[in-house]
Design a protein around this motif. Structure first.
Motif, PDB file in Angstrom:
ATOM      1  N   ALA A 186      11.318 -19.041  64.356  1.00  0.00           N
ATOM      2  CA  ALA A 186      11.316 -18.908  62.901  1.00  0.00           C
ATOM      3  C   ALA A 186      12.162 -19.993  62.250  1.00  0.00           C
ATOM      4  O   ALA A 186      11.761 -20.589  61.234  1.00  0.00           O
ATOM      5  N   ARG A 187      13.322 -20.275  62.827  1.00  0.00           N
ATOM      6  CA  ARG A 187      14.182 -21.317  62.249  1.00  0.00           C
ATOM      7  C   ARG A 187      13.481 -22.683  62.302  1.00  0.00           C
ATOM      8  O   ARG A 187      13.593 -23.481  61.366  1.00  0.00           O
ATOM      9  N   TRP A 188      12.788 -22.941  63.401  1.00  0.00           N
ATOM     10  CA  TRP A 188      12.066 -24.210  63.476  1.00  0.00           C
ATOM     11  C   TRP A 188      10.982 -24.282  62.404  1.00  0.00           C
ATOM     12  O   TRP A 188      10.820 -25.309  61.736  1.00  0.00           O
ATOM     13  N   LYS A 189      10.232 -23.197  62.218  1.00  0.00           N
ATOM     14  CA  LYS A 189       9.177 -23.208  61.208  1.00  0.00           C
ATOM     15  C   LYS A 189       9.770 -23.388  59.808  1.00  0.00           C
ATOM     16  O   LYS A 189       9.145 -24.025  58.947  1.00  0.00           O
ATOM     17  N   ILE A 190      10.957 -22.845  59.556  1.00  0.00           N
ATOM     18  CA  ILE A 190      11.603 -23.010  58.253  1.00  0.00           C
ATOM     19  C   ILE A 190      11.877 -24.482  57.978  1.00  0.00           C
ATOM     20  O   ILE A 190      11.472 -25.036  56.948  1.00  0.00           O
ATOM     21  N   ILE A 191      12.572 -25.118  58.888  1.00  0.00           N
ATOM     22  CA  ILE A 191      12.989 -26.494  58.614  1.00  0.00           C
ATOM     23  C   ILE A 191      11.806 -27.453  58.671  1.00  0.00           C
ATOM     24  O   ILE A 191      11.710 -28.396  57.885  1.00  0.00           O
ATOM     25  N   VAL A 207       9.661 -26.868  55.297  1.00  0.00           N
ATOM     26  CA  VAL A 207      10.298 -27.453  54.113  1.00  0.00           C
ATOM     27  C   VAL A 207      10.197 -28.977  54.160  1.00  0.00           C
ATOM     28  O   VAL A 207       9.946 -29.630  53.132  1.00  0.00           O
ATOM     29  N   ALA A 208      10.354 -29.560  55.342  1.00  0.00           N
ATOM     30  CA  ALA A 208      10.230 -31.018  55.459  1.00  0.00           C
ATOM     31  C   ALA A 208       8.813 -31.467  55.140  1.00  0.00           C
ATOM     32  O   ALA A 208       8.603 -32.485  54.460  1.00  0.00           O
ATOM     33  N   SER A 209       7.826 -30.711  55.612  1.00  0.00           N
ATOM     34  CA  SER A 209       6.433 -31.063  55.363  1.00  0.00           C
ATOM     35  C   SER A 209       6.077 -30.948  53.891  1.00  0.00           C
ATOM     36  O   SER A 209       5.402 -31.821  53.325  1.00  0.00           O
ATOM     37  N   ARG A 251       8.247 -30.920  51.465  1.00  0.00           N
ATOM     38  CA  ARG A 251       9.231 -31.679  50.691  1.00  0.00           C
ATOM     39  C   ARG A 251       9.790 -30.864  49.538  1.00  0.00           C
ATOM     40  O   ARG A 251      10.084 -31.386  48.457  1.00  0.00           O
ATOM     41  N   ALA A 252       9.908 -29.562  49.769  1.00  0.00           N
ATOM     42  CA  ALA A 252      10.480 -28.664  48.767  1.00  0.00           C
ATOM     43  C   ALA A 252      10.868 -27.370  49.459  1.00  0.00           C
ATOM     44  O   ALA A 252      10.237 -26.964  50.434  1.00  0.00           O
ATOM     45  N   GLY A 253      11.901 -26.733  48.924  1.00  0.00           N
ATOM     46  CA  GLY A 253      12.296 -25.446  49.464  1.00  0.00           C
ATOM     47  C   GLY A 253      13.766 -25.411  49.825  1.00  0.00           C
ATOM     48  O   GLY A 253      14.489 -26.405  49.697  1.00  0.00           O
ATOM     49  N   HIS A 254      14.196 -24.249  50.281  1.00  0.00           N
ATOM     50  CA  HIS A 254      15.589 -24.028  50.624  1.00  0.00           C
ATOM     51  C   HIS A 254      15.746 -23.923  52.135  1.00  0.00           C
ATOM     52  O   HIS A 254      14.835 -23.513  52.845  1.00  0.00           O
ATOM     53  N   ILE A 255      16.934 -24.274  52.609  1.00  0.00           N
ATOM     54  CA  ILE A 255      17.225 -24.302  54.037  1.00  0.00           C
ATOM     55  C   ILE A 255      18.351 -23.331  54.404  1.00  0.00           C
ATOM     56  O   ILE A 255      18.206 -22.477  55.267  1.00  0.00           O
ATOM     57  N   VAL A 299      15.603 -31.755  52.425  1.00  0.00           N
ATOM     58  CA  VAL A 299      14.447 -32.114  53.240  1.00  0.00           C
ATOM     59  C   VAL A 299      14.931 -32.937  54.423  1.00  0.00           C
ATOM     60  O   VAL A 299      15.561 -33.985  54.251  1.00  0.00           O
ATOM     61  N   ALA A 300      14.661 -32.448  55.620  1.00  0.00           N
ATOM     62  CA  ALA A 300      15.114 -33.133  56.829  1.00  0.00           C
ATOM     63  C   ALA A 300      14.343 -34.430  57.033  1.00  0.00           C
ATOM     64  O   ALA A 300      13.138 -34.508  56.785  1.00  0.00           O
TER      65      ALA A 300
END
Length: 295
Positions: free
Chosen positions: A20-25, A28-30, A32-36, A274-275
């Motif tokens: 789940a953590r991988w899908k989050i980051i 959001v990178a894909s 280019r918006a969102g919270h981490i 965004v990573a």
């Protein structure tokens, strides 16, 4: 009838949380918006809820007898979406549409769009009131479902929450549980003091929350929000005490913002962000033990 997931082992929950953590980051990178930071701090709690506690059925997300969950800190929606996808409410591949104009997965949860979302949130402070209404309705109508609400510690600065904290015990809402994601950071804040955990002063880090909630008539538990044994133990205490308690419960979960990724954990600057490709490689290796070639 709804279908609660068979309770996963703590090892299984930890593995799901890493996914789940991988899908989050990654998502959001894909997009280019969102919270981490907030989604990562809440991941273990969300995974434990959906894979070991909630009576829900991904094939029938509106089942009348289902348990309810409200993510009051709605800016952490991607964390909820990642867990819902892994639980089977919609395809994991759909996460790639996050925050797109025509997506079911908007930047804040929308109950009219997203399977598994029980309340539209994003304007902070409102989720506990909605949850109390659901719990009160269940009491009045004789329904047995339980309502769970998650708020952030910065969100506790909203007065509407405290109106519900005051009123919920008076209605005997032992079918209502509040989870506080006490991750110690908010988007901005005062400079840290020596007693703070991270690089900004904790929103309620100098308040005895357990004593405060107990004074208002709640059962209060304080746990490590990243220890699955403690999380599941708290859930068990909620269930076992419900019939004789006659009062709501708060689980004060001490967490770390940005948990699980070295460059995001414990820094307020990763409230959102965004990573880069290099950072994604670092996160992938830390969470999945693989590099890009292993995808």
């Amino acid at each position: 009838m709804t279908t609660a997931a068979p309770r996963a082992s703590t090892e299984e929950l930890a593995a799901i949380a890493r996914q789940a953590r991988w899908k989050i980051i990654e998502t959001v990178a894909s997009s280019r918006a969102g919270h981490i930071g907030g989604p990562l701090s809440a991941t273990d709690l969300l995974v434990a809820l959906y894979f070991a506690q909630l009576d829900v059925d991904p094939s029938d997300p509106r089942a009348a007898g289902r348990d309810r969950f409200i993510l009051s800190k709605g800016h952490s929606a991607i964390g909820l979406y990642a867990v819902l996808a892994l639980r089977g409410f919609f395809p994991v591949d759909e996460l790639a549409t996050f925050d797109h104009g025509d997506s079911r997965l908007q930047g804040h949860p929308d109950m009219l769009l997203t399977p598994g979302v029980d309340a539209s949130t994003g304007s902070l402070g409102q989720g506990l009131s909605a949850g109390a209404g659901m719990a009160l309705g269940a009491k009045r109508l004789g329904h047995g479902f339980h309502t769970w609400v998650m708020v952030g510690d910065g969100e506790l600065e909203e007065g509407m929450i405290w109106e519900t904290v005051l009123s919920a015990p008076r209605f005997g809402l032992d079918n209502l549980t509040l989870i506080i994601d006490l991750n110690g950071l908010q988007q901005y804040g005062w400079p840290a003091e020596d007693s703070d955990r991270f690089d900004r002063s904790e929103p309620v880090g100098h308040v005895d929350l357990e004593r405060v909630f107990t004074g208002f008539g709640w059962n209060a538990l304080t746990i490590d929000g990243h220890d699955f044994d403690e999380i599941l133990g708290a859930f068990d205490r909620v269930v076992s005490s419900r019939e004789r308690a006659g009062r709501p419960t708060v689980i004060i979960a001490r967490t770390a913002k940005g948990r699980g990724v070295s460059f995001t954990e414990g820094t307020y600057r990763w409230h959102n962000g965004v990573a880069t490709e290099e950072q994604l490689e670092t996160a992938r290796a830390e969470l999945l033990g693989t590099t890009g070639a292993g995808r």
